[in-house]
Write a protein that holds these residues in place. Structure first.
Motif, short mmCIF file in Angstrom:
data_model
loop_
_atom_site.label_atom_id
_atom_site.label_comp_id
_atom_site.label_asym_id
_atom_site.label_seq_id
_atom_site.Cartn_x
_atom_site.Cartn_y
_atom_site.Cartn_z
N GLN A 139 0.83 -1.20 0.00
CA GLN A 139 0.00 0.00 0.00
C GLN A 139 0.87 1.25 0.00
OE1 GLN A 139 -2.45 -0.70 3.39
NE2 GLN A 139 -3.99 -1.86 2.27
N LEU A 140 1.97 1.21 0.75
CA LEU A 140 2.88 2.35 0.76
C LEU A 140 3.50 2.53 -0.63
CD1 LEU A 140 4.48 4.56 2.22
CD2 LEU A 140 6.13 2.80 2.92
N ARG A 141 3.96 1.44 -1.21
CA ARG A 141 4.52 1.50 -2.56
C ARG A 141 3.49 2.02 -3.56
NH1 ARG A 141 7.69 -3.80 -2.21
NH2 ARG A 141 9.87 -3.15 -2.27
N GLY A 142 2.24 1.58 -3.38
CA GLY A 142 1.19 1.92 -4.33
C GLY A 142 0.86 3.39 -4.40
N ARG A 143 1.35 4.18 -3.45
CA ARG A 143 1.12 5.63 -3.50
C ARG A 143 1.87 6.27 -4.67
NH1 ARG A 143 -3.37 7.11 -1.09
NH2 ARG A 143 -3.76 5.54 0.49
N SER A 144 2.86 5.56 -5.17
CA SER A 144 3.64 6.06 -6.31
C SER A 144 3.29 5.24 -7.55
CB SER A 144 5.14 5.94 -6.00
OG SER A 144 5.91 6.38 -7.09
N GLY A 145 3.41 5.86 -8.73
CA GLY A 145 3.13 5.15 -9.97
C GLY A 145 1.67 5.13 -10.33
N ARG A 146 0.92 6.14 -9.86
CA ARG A 146 -0.52 6.21 -10.11
C ARG A 146 -0.80 6.53 -11.57
NH1 ARG A 146 -3.68 10.58 -10.58
NH2 ARG A 146 -5.88 10.44 -10.00
N GLN A 147 -1.77 5.81 -12.17
CA GLN A 147 -2.22 6.06 -13.55
C GLN A 147 -1.07 6.19 -14.55
OE1 GLN A 147 -5.16 6.20 -15.06
NE2 GLN A 147 -6.42 5.79 -13.27
N GLY A 148 -0.11 5.28 -14.43
CA GLY A 148 1.01 5.27 -15.38
C GLY A 148 2.09 6.29 -15.11
N ASP A 149 2.01 7.01 -13.98
CA ASP A 149 3.06 7.99 -13.63
C ASP A 149 4.36 7.26 -13.29
OD1 ASP A 149 1.33 10.09 -13.94
OD2 ASP A 149 0.79 10.20 -11.81
N PRO A 150 5.51 7.91 -13.51
CA PRO A 150 6.78 7.32 -13.07
C PRO A 150 6.89 7.43 -11.54
CG PRO A 150 7.16 9.50 -13.96
CD PRO A 150 5.71 9.19 -14.20
N GLY A 151 7.81 6.69 -10.97
CA GLY A 151 8.04 6.74 -9.52
C GLY A 151 9.02 5.66 -9.12
N SER A 152 9.36 5.64 -7.85
CA SER A 152 10.31 4.64 -7.36
C SER A 152 10.02 4.37 -5.89
CB SER A 152 11.75 5.13 -7.52
OG SER A 152 11.98 6.29 -6.73
N SER A 153 10.52 3.22 -5.39
CA SER A 153 10.34 2.88 -3.99
C SER A 153 11.54 2.06 -3.50
CB SER A 153 9.05 2.08 -3.78
OG SER A 153 9.17 0.79 -4.34
N ARG A 154 11.85 2.24 -2.23
CA ARG A 154 12.92 1.46 -1.60
C ARG A 154 12.68 1.44 -0.09
NH1 ARG A 154 18.16 0.10 -3.14
NH2 ARG A 154 18.39 1.73 -4.71
N PHE A 155 13.01 0.31 0.53
CA PHE A 155 12.89 0.18 1.98
C PHE A 155 14.27 0.16 2.61
CE2 PHE A 155 8.69 -1.16 0.77
CZ PHE A 155 7.88 -0.79 1.84
N TYR A 156 14.42 0.91 3.70
CA TYR A 156 15.64 0.94 4.50
C TYR A 156 15.38 0.15 5.79
CZ TYR A 156 17.67 4.56 1.52
OH TYR A 156 18.20 5.26 0.46
#
Length: 891
Positions: free
Chosen positions: A564-581
C-alpha cells in the motif's frame, strides 16, 4: 513458473474471468452511442423499466450490460468522469460477489457505483462500507449526483446521529458508513425493547472498501457493547505498583511474538512477599489480583506509548497498528486498558462487562451477497476464500505500471538506518523530487521529523496525532519539492496527484481567509483555475524529476501494508520509485528474520554506516513476513472458531428477540412458555431412570405458579403416570394465566408480557456472556490434560446455553404470574406493607403512571452466619453466580 504455465494453458481462473469481463465490456461499449444520444429524461425513465423487470423476476445478470452503460453515461454527465473498461470489469467482479483488486489511483470509488446501482434495483438497500467517517461522507457526497440523477436515495450513517435520521439512512437505496457503525447498529437493534427502535432492515448486498483492512486487519478485534462492572479500580493501582518493582529475566520472561509474559518462581515469590499474601497465584480467592498483576506487567513491557497507544486529554487512545489511526472509543479488554491507564497515571476506568458482541467476520457473513475492493488483496486470497468465501480478481491497470521498486537496503543498527534515510531525503529534496517517507509507528515518524528539522528540510508529518489534517497532507504530497512523513499509509482514501491537488489548495486558501463555510462560488472557481495552472506546471516538473519517491523506514509485519505504501507512487502510469531501508534491530528481523540474514551480515564484516542490498535478502525478508501473516491468520481463525460457537447462540437469542418484537400474540407466546416449563419441571423431578421426587416438583411448581399443585402429584410415583397429570397441571396453569390476563386487561397485559420476556432474555444473555468470557479465559488450560480446548469450549458453552434458556423460561413464567399493576394511591396506601407480604407483591410493582418501570426479583441479602463469604465464592442466596456479581455487589 506455475502461474505462468497456468496462464499459457488457459487454466488461470483470474485470466478466465478477465476474458469474460472484456467481452461484456465490449457489449457495454456498443451501447455507448445509443445512450449518449438520449436525453436526461429518457435516461431516468430507463431506471423505472429496469426496476419493473427486476421485480418481475428477471435476473440482475441480464440487466448488467444496460445498467452499466446507463451508469457510465450518467457519471459522464454529472461528474465529468467516464468509466474506463477496466473499471467496468471491476464493477462486474463486485456484482458477482468477489473482491476487486485495483491499484491505487485506478478509481475504485467510481467503480463501486456500477454494482451499487445494479443491486439497488431490487429495493432491498445496498450498504457501502468505508474505513472512516470522512471517507463515508466524502464518497456519499461525491457519488451522490449519479444516484440522485437515477432517482435513487443515498444517505450516510455516522456516530451520534439522531435515531430517526439513522433509520431514514437505512431506508435509503444506498447507505454509506464505517464497519463499526454498521456492526454496532446491528448490536443495538438486538438490544431494542420496541419495534420502532430498530434501524436496520436486513443485510442484502454490501461492498467493503479497503476490504483487507476491514475484514482482515480489524477482524482481530470483535465489536463489543459494554457497561461498567462493579470491579474495584484500586486493584489496578496496586498491581501497577508491584509491576514497577519486577525485573525482566529475574521475575518474568516476555514473549514479544505472542505478546505475553510468564512469571518465574522468584517472581511469584517476590509478588507474594511485597503484598504479604502467601498463595497469591495459587489461591483461587486471589485470582483477580494475580490476573491484574500479569496485565500490569504486560502494560509496562509489551505496550509502548506513541506506538501502541497515545495519551490524549487524559485518556488512553489505542493506535491501529495497521493504519496508524487513533481508535476512539475502543478499549483493550480483560483489564489491559486499565493497566495501561494505571501505568500512565491517568484516571483508571472501571472494567466493562459485555452486553452484546460480534466479530466482524460473523457480521459481514450475514449479507446475502458480499463484495470488496482494495489495492492489495491477493496476498491474503487464501483467508478471504476460507473465511468469507470470496474470490479475488486482480484487474489490470488502465495504463502500464512504470514504477521502479528497488531492493531493500539493510544496515546494522537503526541509528545508521535513520541517518541514511535523512541523507536520502535531503538529496531528493534538493533535487525538487517529491518524497514520501513511510514509518510503522508514531515514535519513528517523529524521530525522522527531528532529523529533517536538524537539516532544515521543510516537511509535513502525518500520523495519529495529526489525524484531522490527513486528507490535506496526503493530497499535496506530490507537489514539487514536497517532503511528507507518514505512519502506515493504509487506506488513506485520498490520491497523491503529482503537482498537487488544485481543489484542496483552493479550499485551503478559503479556509485561511475564514470563509470556507460561506463558500463564494465565483471566488472558489477563480482560485481553482489559478491552482490548476500552477499544479499543471508543477506536474511537468515532477515528471521530469522521476515522479514520487517512496522511502520505507521499516518492513511492516504484513506485505499488504508495504504494498500500500509503494502503491502511492506510480498512479495512472506515472513514473516513480520505492525502496525500503532496514536494520537488524527492526522488530521484524529481530523476531522473525532468519538467522541466515544476520549470518550474512556478520560474515561480510560490515563497517559502521555500510549497507548491503540484494534480491535474495529481500526475498528472505518477505519469507519472514509470510511467517507473521500466517501467525496472525491463525489467531483470526482461532478467534472465529470460538466465535462460531457463540454465533449460533447469538443467532438463536437475537432471532427470538425479533420474533418477540414482531409477535402480535405475545400473550399466547408467554402462556406457551409457562406450560412448557411445566414439562421441564416434571421431566427433571420424574426421570425415566432414578427415584421420582414429587415433593420437590410440587415445591418448584409452587414457587413458579403459586400453591395448589399437591393434589395432582400426590398419587404419581413414576414417570409412567406423568402424561395425564402433566395435562391436568398445564390446564390449571393456563386457567390461572387467563385470570391473570383478565385482571391486567389485554392492552396492559400485552405491554407487560413483552417487557417481561425481553427483560428476562436480555438479563440472562448478559450474564451468559460474562460466563462465556470466564470460560474462554480458562479453557486453554484443558490442553494440559491432553484435551482439545475448542471441543471443550463447544461442550461447556452448549451446557451453559441450555441452562441459560431453562432459567429464561422459568423466570418468564415466574414474573408473568407475579406481576401486577397498582395505582399511585395504592402505592401510597398505609396498608402497602401488608400488601407486600401477599404473593402478588413479592415483585417490585409496575405502575401505569410510571412508564417503563422495571420488573425483577428483589435482592435477598443472605443471613451472614459462619465464615465470611469470599468475593469469588458461590453466592449463598443460591443464584449460581459468584458472590461479587450477586449479593456482594453492594456489600
Amino acid at each position: 513458473m506455475l502461474k505462468g504455465l497456468k496462464r499459457v494453458l488457459g487454466l488461470d481462473p483470474n485470466e478466465r474471468a478477465l476474458k469474460r469481463y472484456r467481452q461484456i465490456a465490449d457489449d457495454i461499449n456498443g451501447l455507448e452511442p445509443e445512450y449518449s444520444a438520449k436525453s436526461d429524461e429518457d435516461l431516468r425513465s430507463l431506471v423505472a423499466d429496469f426496476k419493473r423487470r427486476a421485480n418481475e423476476g428477471e435476473s440482475l445478470d441480464n440487466l448488467l450490460v444496460e445498467v452499466f452503460a446507463l451508469v457510465r453515461e450518467v457519471s459522464r454527465r454529472t461528474l465529468g468522469l467516464r468509466h474506463f473498461d477496466v473499471q467496468l470489469m471491476g464493477g462486474m467482479a463486485l456484482h458477482e460477489g468477489k473482491i476487486t483488486e485495483m491499484k491505487t489511483g485506478e478509481g475504485k470509488t467510481l467503480v463501486a457505483t456500477l454494482a451499487v446501482v445494479l443491486n439497488a434495483l431490487s429495493g432491498n438497500g445496498v450498504h457501502v462500507v468505508t474505513v472512516n467517517d470522512y471517507l463515508a461522507k466524502r464518497d456519499a457526497e461525491w457519488m451522490g449526483p449519479i444516484y440522485r440523477f437515477l432517482g435513487l436515495s443515498v444517505k450516510c450513517i455516522y456516530a451520534y446521529m439522531d435515531q430517526k435520521e439513522r433509520k431514514e439512512a437505512y431506508l435509503s437505496d444506498v447507505t454509506y458508513g464505517t464497519n463499526s457503525e454498521f456492526g454496532f447498529d446491528y448490536l443495538r437493534d438486538n438490544m431494542a425493547v420496541a419495534k420502532d427502535q430498530l434501524v436496520q432492515r436486513g443485510h442484502h448486498f454490501c461492498i467493503v472498501d479497503e476490504v483487507d483492512s476491514i475484514l482482515i486487519d480489524e477482524a482481530r478485534t470483535p465489536l463489543i457493547i459494554s457497561g461498567p462492572s462493579e470491579d474495584n479500580v484500586e486493584m489496578y493501582t496496586t498491581a501497577d505498583q508491584i509491576a514497577r518493582q519486577l525485573k525482566e529475566g529475574r521475575d518474568f520472561e516476555k514473549d514479544e511474538k505472542e505478546r505475553n509474559v510468564a512469571f518465574t518462581e522468584d517472581g511469584i515469590a517476590r509478588c507474594e512477599n511485597l503484598l504479604k499474601m502467601p498463595g497469591l497465584f495459587s489461591d483461587a480467592a486471589n485470582s483477580d489480583l494475580a490476573h491484574r498483576i500479569v496485565q500490569a506487567v504486560k502494560a509496562h513491557v509489551l505496550f509502548q506509548k506513541d506506538v501502541h497507544y497515545v495519551v490524549k486529554d487524559g485518556e488512553i487512545i489505542i493506535v491501529d497498528e495497521f493504519t496508524g489511526r487513533l481508535m476512539f472509543g475502543r478499549r483493550y479488554s480483560d483489564g489491559l486498558h486499565q493497566a495501561i491507564e494505571a501505568k500512565e497515571k491517568v484516571r483508571v476506568g472501571r472494567e466493562s462487562q459485555t452486553l452484546a458482541t460480534i466479530t466482524l467476520q460473523n457480521y459481514f457473513r450475514m449479507y446475502r451477497k458480499l463484495a470488496g475492493m482494495t489495492g492489495t488483496a491477493v496476498t491474503e486470497s487464501e483467508e478471504f476464500k476460507e473465511i468469507y468465501g470470496l474470490d479475488v480478481i486482480v484487474v489490470p491497470t488502465n495504463k502500464p505500471m512504470v514504477r521502479s521498486d528497488f531492493p531493500d537496503v539493510i544496515y546494522r543498527t537503526s541509528l545508521e538506518k535513520f541517518h541514511a534515510v535523512a541523507e536520502e531525503v535531503e538529496e531528493t529534496y534538493s533535487n525538487g523530487q517529491p518524497v514520501l517517507v513511510g514509518t510503522t509507528s508514531i515514535e519513528n515518524s517523529e524521530r525522522i521529523s527531528k532529523l529533517l528539522k536538524a537539516r532544515k528540510i521543510p516537511h509535513q508529518v502525518l500520523n495519529a496525532k495529526y489525524h484531522e489534517k490527513e486528507a490535506q497532507i496526503v493530497a499535496q504530497a506530490g507537489r514539487f519539492g514536497a517532503v511528507t512523513v507518514a505512519t502506515n499509509m493504509a487506506g488513506r482514501g485520498t490520491d497523491i496527484v503529482l503537482g498537487g491537488n488544485p481543489d484542496f489548495l483552493a479550499k485551503e486558501t478559503l479556509r485561511k481567509e475564514g470563509n470556507v463555510e460561506d463558500l463564494d462560488p465565483s471566488k472558489y472557481q477563480q482560485l481553482l483555475e489559478e491552482y490548476r495552472q500552477i499544479c499543471a506546471k508543477e506536474r511537468d516538473e515532477v515528471l521530469d524529476k522521476g515522479g514520487l519517491k517512496i522511502i520505507g523506514t521499516e518492513r511492516h509485519e504484513s506485505r499488504r501494508i508495504d504494498n500500500q505504501l509503494r502503491g502511492r507512487s506510480g498512479r495512472q502510469g506515472d513514473p516513480g520509485s520505492s525502496r525500503f531501508y532496514l536494520s537488524l534491530e527492526d522488530d521484524l528481523l529481530r523476531l522473525f528474520g532468519s538467522e541466515r540474514i544476520q549470518g550474512i551480515m556478520e560474515k561480510l564484516g560490515m563497517e559502521e554506516g555500510e549497507a548491503i542490498e540484494h534480491n535474495l535478502l529481500t526475498k528472505a525478508i518477505e519469507s519472514a513476513q509470510k511467517k507473521v501473516e500466517q501467525m496472525h491468520f491463525d489467531i483470526r481463525r482461532q478467534l472465529l472458531s470460538y466465535d462460531n460457537v457463540m454465533n449460533q447462540q447469538r443467532e438463536a437469542v437475537y432471532g427470538e428477540r425479533h420474533r418477540i418484537l414482531e409477535d402480535k400474540n405475545i400473550i399466547d407466546h408467554t402462556r406457551d412458555v409457562a406450560t412448557g416449563v411445566v414439562d421441564d419441571v416434571l421431566n427433571h423431578y420424574f426421570p425415566e431412570e432414578g427415584e421420582p421426587e414429587p415433593e420437590r416438583a410440587e415445591a418448584r411448581l409452587r414457587g413458579l405458579f403459586g400453591p395448589g399443585f399437591e393434589p395432582y402429584l400426590k398419587s404419581v410415583d413414576s414417570s409412567r403416570l406423568l402424561p395425564e397429570v402433566s395435562e391436568q397441571i398445564k390446564q390449571e396453569v393456563e386457567s390461572r394465566f387467563i385470570r391473570k390476563i383478565e385482571n391486567l386487561g389485554p392492552l396492559v397485559a400485552d405491554e407487560l408480557m413483552r417487557f417481561i420476556v425481553l427483560h428476562t432474555l436480555d438479563t440472562s444473555w448478559k450474564d451468559h456472556l460474562l460466563a462465556m468470557d470466564e470460560l474462554r479465559r480458562g479453557i486453554g488450560l484443558r490442553a494440559i490434560g491432553q484435551k482439545d480446548p475448542l471441543l471443550e469450549y463447544q461442550f461447556e458453552s452448549y451446557n451453559l446455553f441450555q441452562s441459560m434458556m431453562g432459567r429464561v423460561r422459568e423466570s418468564i413464567s415466574e414474573l408473568a404470574f407475579r406481576v401486577t399493576v397498582v395505582s399511585e394511591e395504592t402505592r401510597r396506601s398505609p396498608d402497602r406493607q401488608s400488601l407486600r407480604e401477599s404473593r402478588d407483591f413479592a415483585m417490585p410493582i409496575l405502575s401505569r403512571e410510571v412508564p417503563g418501570a422495571g420488573v425483577g426479583t428483589e435482592k435477598h441479602q443472605p443471613i451472614r452466619k459462619g465464615p465470611k463469604v469470599g468475593r469469588n465464592d458461590p453466592c449463598p442466596c443460591g443464584s449460581g453466580k459468584k458472590y461479587k456479581y450477586c449479593c456482594g455487589k453492594n456489600a
